[in-house]
Structures are given as structure tokens and as C-alpha cells.
Write an enzyme that holds these catalytic residues in place. Structure first.
Site, PDB file in Angstrom:
ATOM      1  N   LYS A  46       4.713  -0.166   9.027  1.00  0.00           N
ATOM      2  CA  LYS A  46       3.808  -0.642   9.426  1.00  0.00           C
ATOM      3  C   LYS A  46       3.332  -2.821   8.728  1.00  0.00           C
ATOM      4  O   LYS A  46       3.251  -2.789   9.904  1.00  0.00           O
ATOM      5  CB  LYS A  46       2.618   0.001   8.939  1.00  0.00           C
ATOM      6  CG  LYS A  46       3.003   1.673   9.223  1.00  0.00           C
ATOM      7  CD  LYS A  46       1.122   2.702   9.023  1.00  0.00           C
ATOM      8  CE  LYS A  46       1.996   2.821   7.815  1.00  0.00           C
ATOM      9  NZ  LYS A  46       2.539   2.801   7.089  1.00  0.00           N
ATOM     10  N   ASN A  70      -4.327  -1.302   6.433  1.00  0.00           N
ATOM     11  CA  ASN A  70      -4.255  -1.087   5.413  1.00  0.00           C
ATOM     12  C   ASN A  70      -3.036  -2.268   4.425  1.00  0.00           C
ATOM     13  O   ASN A  70      -2.611  -1.989   3.262  1.00  0.00           O
ATOM     14  CB  ASN A  70      -2.944  -0.034   5.981  1.00  0.00           C
ATOM     15  CG  ASN A  70      -2.527   0.816   4.540  1.00  0.00           C
ATOM     16  OD1 ASN A  70      -3.471   1.220   3.637  1.00  0.00           O
ATOM     17  ND2 ASN A  70      -1.921   1.363   4.600  1.00  0.00           N
ATOM     18  N   HIS A 117       3.345  12.258   2.518  1.00  0.00           N
ATOM     19  CA  HIS A 117       2.641  12.520   1.985  1.00  0.00           C
ATOM     20  C   HIS A 117       1.937  13.815   2.065  1.00  0.00           C
ATOM     21  O   HIS A 117       1.292  13.949   2.275  1.00  0.00           O
ATOM     22  CB  HIS A 117       1.223  11.129   2.870  1.00  0.00           C
ATOM     23  CG  HIS A 117       1.739   9.804   2.071  1.00  0.00           C
ATOM     24  ND1 HIS A 117       1.488   9.278   1.773  1.00  0.00           N
ATOM     25  CD2 HIS A 117       1.683   8.797   3.867  1.00  0.00           C
ATOM     26  CE1 HIS A 117       1.671   7.538   2.035  1.00  0.00           C
ATOM     27  NE2 HIS A 117       1.972   7.630   3.156  1.00  0.00           N
TER      28      HIS A 117
END
Length: 448
Positions: free
Chosen positions: A122, A145, A192
Site C-alpha cells: 500500500k 494510513n 490481521h
């Protein structure tokens, strides 16, 4: 700075401060909206907390009493707070909407939005897109983020700015109407699960990036990822694939040349960023930036000079014919396996960190050119075990990353790659993966 106009909620609970919560509270107060703040760890000794109180915020600190929801009709949740949190569960039982600050950023920003998500890559892709637009004299602002709180950046943008925003699955769970003009879905791998509980929940969170798009919007997606291929059937935007394996109606590589929609962009040999996995990120960035108005010349200028984002397979130094790379952001096995595939030279791998209960046998197929392994942290013994199974004869255990850098140099020979790619989160020893990476970089410079 901009404020919220025609905001449909009367009283808001900001749950959890940190950077995003503080920015959200600032915006709401500046917009004249009553704010209550509930945070377990914050104290009034913190100047930022004290400033919010002086501006009219109501503070409930040190506990999560159910009364904190009295009179509240919206919760702005810090993305890191799980949905099993008692306050979050109580809000859901009361049918109070729960959002993250990215939703507020979407309400503020008037111009185009490029949003990027994925299990890996990302930050590199987001950085590339922003740089490609900038090199093409397109106005862009980077946020999310990646470090800049999106709502803070959105308060300063105009309709001429493209907001390039990196989004985590945690942030995406808290959107309602947030709509990117261009969304980028890089990959979806298991990650996650301590937060999302199931792989399906995690996948669905990632897919929310395109849930509000319409026909005039674009979804740039990885055509080589079978999970993504299953999800895009629900997309309403125009599909723009990228692929490292075949020609597609988007971004691809053929005969050593990188193309977008049959336009040659540059030769692959001209790209200075190493790693096959980074080629995926590059193709995604080309597609998104082209759709956002970037020029071929601007894209070429970036790809022939960009050497990587700090802590993401970042080239640190060459010393005594050893190459040092900092990949501290590699917090899972997949990221480390991709880093290992980026090199054909002998590698000394530095790995270890937070123990989340998993083993490391999945890493074994990628250790064939690892000549030595230096391990540290809670998972040191587990990674040693995987190294032994892979047939690595030289395995050393040390206390931290600084010692690992010194040990790896002692074990190395001219022509070796010394790679910090931990395959684990950093929180057993370091506050962030950045702290871990900085320690490694400093240790390398001490060697020199």
C-alpha cells in the site's frame, strides 16, 4: 481551514484519540458540533487533550462507562479499536452509526480521490502515485494510513487537488458514503485475523473500498489475485486490471516493456525499484496515475529514480561489497517471502518479532538462497526451527536488531545481501516497525 457543512449529526462521541481521533475532534469542534471524548489511556496532562477540553470537548478518560453514549448519535472510532470493545458493542446495540475519520475526510474533500488498499504494497503504491502526479504537474496531496491524517489534509485541499489516500482494513470498516473516484485493490492475503477474526471478514473489509463507486469511477485491481477476481463482480465502477503475467486491458508487461492500454511506458530494465512484488505495485500506480491525469514522461521520471519507501525493501547502503536492505515493514510471512524473491544473490536474513501464535513453515520454500539466518524477538526459536527445516546451517540468535546487523556482517562475504525482513510485527521490542528499521539503519551506518 475547511469545516463540515450541513453535518447530519447533533452530538458526537470520539472514541480513542491518538492522531486520527484528535484530528477528528478538532474538526468537529471547529464545525460547531458538540464533542464528547472517551479514551482509556489519555490524561488531562497531555497538552492536546487539555486544549480540546478548553475548546469545549467533554472528557471521559480512564474508563468506558456506558453513560458515555448518552445523547450521542454518532461515534467516530479510532481505527485500531476492535469492534469487540464494550463501548463499540454498546453503540451497535443502540444502532448508533460508527465511522472512522476517513469518512469525515470524504465529506470535506471537494476534488478527486485515489484510494489504495491491499495486504501488502500500500505505502509504496500510494507514494508512487502521488509522486507520478506531482512529476506530471498535477496537484496532489498524500494522506491516510501512510502517516498524514486524512481529515487534516482534507481540511486544506481544494477541488483542484487529488487526494491520494492509503487505507487499512480498519479504516475501511468505518466508512458509509466515502467514495474514491479511483480505487486500487493490490492484493488480499491472510492478515490481521486477531482483529477481523475470520479471513472472510478481512476480505470483505478490503472490498469496501469500491462499495460506493458508480459507473463513472474506476477500480484498478490485481488480475493475478484469485481472491480479488471473486470480489470484483460486485463492483459498479469501470474495471481496470493490472497483471505481471499476461496482457490485459490496463497495465501489464510484455517482452520486457511496461504498457498501459497498449501505450509503452518504459522498459522494465529502466526501473530502479527492485523486486517482482514491486512490479505489481508499479503497474497499479501506473494505471491509477494515468487515470488521474499523470503523463507518461512524469511516470518515467519517477520509475527511473525511485529507490523505495523507508522500511519497505529500502536500500540502505553498500559497504565492503555487501548490500544492506531495510524491510522492517515486512510484518508477516508473505511480505518476507516477497522480499526474499527480490534477490538472486546469497542472503543473510534478519527475522523475528511479536509472536502471534503462528509457525513459519510457509517461509521455508523461499529460504533456498539464504546462507545464514539471524533471529531475535519472541519468535526467534520458531524461525530458527523453520531455518533448520530449510537446511540452513548457520543460524544465530541475538537480542535485538542492532546486534543482528553486527552479527550478519560478521557472517557475510563480498556479494551478499544483508536483509532485515522480520516476518513479524515489532511490538514485542519496539513501538513501531519504523523504530525497528531506524535501529537497523543506524547500526549499518555504525559499521561503516
Amino acid at each position: 481551514m475547511k469545516t463540515l457543512q450541513q453535518f447530519p449529526y447533533r452530538r458526537v462521541l470520539v472514541l480513542g484519540l491518538a492522531k486520527s481521533g484528535t484530528a477528528a475532534a478538532d474538526l468537529l469542534l471547529d464545525s460547531g458540533i458538540p464533542v464528547r471524548i472517551n479514551d482509556w489511556k489519555a490524561t488531562k496532562e497531555d497538552p492536546a487533550v487539555r486544549s480540546l477540553e478548553e475548546r469545549g470537548a467533554e472528557l471521559i478518560l480512564g474508563s468506558h462507562p456506558s453513560s458515555a453514549l448518552d445523547g450521542i448519535d454518532l461515534v467516530v472510532k479510532n481505527p485500531g479499536i476492535p469492534y469487540e470493545n464494550p463501548m463499540v458493542e454498546a453503540a451497535m446495540e443502540k444502532d448508533i452509526p460508527i465511522i472512522t475519520e476517513i469518512e469525515l475526510a470524504g465529506m470535506l474533500h471537494e476534488g478527486p480521490v485515489v484510494a489504495i488498499t491491499g495486504s501488502n504494497g500500500k505505502t509504496t503504491t500510494t507514494t508512487l502515485i502521488d509522486a507520478m502526479l506531482d512529476a506530471s504537474e498535477c496537484r496532489s496531496r498524500i494522506a491516510g494510513n501512510i502517516g498524514e491524517v486524512a481529515v487534516e489534509v482534507a481540511r486544506e485541499t481544494t477541488h483542484d487537488d487529488t487526494l491520494v489516500v492509503e487505507l487499512s482494513s480498519f479504516q475501511l470498516l468505518g466508512i458509509e458514503s466515502f467514495r474514491p473516484n479511483i480505487s486500487v485493490l493490490l492484493n488480499i492475503f491472510e492478515a490481521h485475523l486477531d482483529y477481523h477474526k475470520t479471513l472472510e471478514n478481512y476480505q470483505e473489509a478490503k472490498a469496501r473500498i469500491f462499495m460506493n463507486q458508480s459507473e463513472g469511477d474506476f477500480l484498478v485491481y490485481n488480475a493475478d489475485d484469485p481472491v480479488i477476481e471473486r470480489f470484483i463482480g460486485n463492483a459498479n465502477g469501470t474495471l481496470v486490471p493490472f497483471s505481471v503475467t499476461r496482457k490485459v486491458e490496463g497495465a501489464y508487461v510484455e517482452g520486457g516493456t511496461v504498457y498501459f492500454n497498449d501505450e509503452p511506458i518504459l522498459e522494465r530494465s529502466e526501473i530502479v525499484l527492485v523486486g517482482d512484488h514491486n512490479l505489481e505495485n508499479i503497474l497499479a500506480a501506473i494505471a491509477a496515475s494515468k487515470l488521474a491525469g499523470a503523463s507518461t514522461e512524469g511516470i518515467r521520471n519517477i520509475l527511473t529514480t525511485f529507490t523505495g519507501v523507508p522500511h519497505r525493501l529500502q536500500f540502505v547502503s553498500k559497504f565492503n561489497d555487501r548490500l544492506f536492505y531495510n524491510d522492517s515493514k515486512a510484518t508477516n510471512i508473505l511480505a518476507t517471502s516477497k522480499a526474499l524473491r527480490a534477490f538472486e544473490q546469497p542472503v543473510i536474513l534478519l527475522a523475528g518479532g511479536l509472536d502471534r501464535g503462528n509457525g513459519f513453515d510457509e517461509l521455508i520454500p523461499y529460504l533456498d538462497h539464504v546462507k545464514a539466518l539471524v533471529v531475535f524477538g519472541e519468535t526467534a526459536e520458531k524461525i530458527k526451527d523453520a531455518g533448520r527445516k530449510a537446511g540452513i546451517d548457520t543460524i544465530e540468535k541475538v537480542d535485538n536488531v542492532e546486534q543482528a546487523a553486527l552479527m550478519s556482517y560478521k557472517l557475510s562475504e563480498a556479494g551478499d545481501v544483508i536483509l532485515l525482513s522480520p516476518a513479524c510485527a515489532s511490538w514485542d521490542q519496539y513501538k513501531t516497525f519504523e523504530d525497528r528499521g531506524h535501529m537497523f539503519v543506524q547500526a549499518v551506518h555504525k559499521l561503516k
